[in-house]
Motif scaffolding. Structure first.
Motif, mmCIF file in Angstrom:
data_model
loop_
_atom_site.group_PDB
_atom_site.id
_atom_site.type_symbol
_atom_site.label_atom_id
_atom_site.label_comp_id
_atom_site.label_asym_id
_atom_site.label_seq_id
_atom_site.Cartn_x
_atom_site.Cartn_y
_atom_site.Cartn_z
ATOM 1 N N ASN A 136 3.263 -8.809 -9.187
ATOM 2 C CA ASN A 136 2.370 -7.783 -8.658
ATOM 3 C C ASN A 136 2.270 -7.953 -7.147
ATOM 4 O O ASN A 136 2.346 -9.067 -6.631
ATOM 5 C CB ASN A 136 0.964 -7.922 -9.235
ATOM 6 N N VAL A 139 -0.299 -6.536 -4.125
ATOM 7 C CA VAL A 139 -1.468 -5.778 -3.696
ATOM 8 C C VAL A 139 -1.501 -5.808 -2.176
ATOM 9 O O VAL A 139 -1.465 -6.885 -1.573
ATOM 10 C CB VAL A 139 -2.771 -6.369 -4.273
ATOM 11 N N ILE A 160 -0.822 -0.752 -4.427
ATOM 12 C CA ILE A 160 -0.630 -1.773 -5.454
ATOM 13 C C ILE A 160 0.603 -1.389 -6.259
ATOM 14 O O ILE A 160 0.781 -0.220 -6.605
ATOM 15 C CB ILE A 160 -1.871 -1.929 -6.368
ATOM 16 N N PHE A 210 -8.367 -2.199 -4.222
ATOM 17 C CA PHE A 210 -7.809 -2.736 -5.464
ATOM 18 C C PHE A 210 -8.375 -4.114 -5.797
ATOM 19 O O PHE A 210 -8.462 -4.983 -4.931
ATOM 20 C CB PHE A 210 -6.280 -2.796 -5.396
ATOM 21 N N GLU A 253 -5.386 -4.619 -11.299
ATOM 22 C CA GLU A 253 -4.144 -5.309 -11.691
ATOM 23 C C GLU A 253 -4.045 -5.450 -13.201
ATOM 24 O O GLU A 253 -3.001 -5.150 -13.785
ATOM 25 C CB GLU A 253 -4.070 -6.698 -11.052
#
Length: 152
Positions: A85, A87, A108, A132, A137
């Motif tokens: 991930n 961000v 994101i 975010f 997530e």
């Protein structure tokens, strides 16, 4: 609308076998953009066969010129390589950011895995700085797991 309230709606869309997978992806993009205030652009990018690039498959929001993204380029291209991930609280602070709109302040990107292989990602742009959270997530990871089920 809360993430928990959206989950059954996402599931209903993705489990509707009466419509093609691409239409289901479009409906998920639309649902998320319309119901989460800080999601101003929602899209799914997928690996382009054996090429080291991503293709934009479905999205909700303003048109973008970035329909093909080479691996390693921009946030999406970095996620294609890292499998992690990413961000971005402030896109202006990112050297490798590909600007889609002057309105975008944060992004994101969450990879999408099928059978352990990174085949694509969900990409969210926000016009709000640093909106975010870990909840975003976790929710987007859940969305991608559900999407993976229709792509296997």
């Amino acid at each position: 609308m809360t993430f928990e309230a959206l989950k059954p709606q996402v599931s209903d869309i993705l489990n509707n076998n009466a419509i093609e997978a691409d239409e289901r992806l479009q409906k998920v993009c639309d649902l998320l953009k319309e119901n989460i205030a800080h999601y101003n652009w929602v899209g799914f990018y997928f690996r382009n066969g054996d090429k080291p690039e991503l293709l934009l498959r479905k999205f909700a929001g303003k048109q973008t010129d970035h329909t093909v993204i080479p691996f390693g380029r921009g946030i999406c291209g970095q996620v294609a390589l890292s499998n992690q991930n990413f961000v971005v609280p402030d896109v202006a602070a990112q050297d490798n950011y590909i600007a889609c709109s002057i309105d975008v302040k944060s992004e994101i990107v969450v990879p999408l895995f099928v059978n352990g292989e990174n085949i694509g990602q969900i990409d969210i742009d926000s016009n709000t700085p640093d909106p975010f959270t870990k909840e975003d997530e976790r929710f987007l990871e859940w969305v991608n797991k559900e999407v993976a089920l229709i792509l296997e």
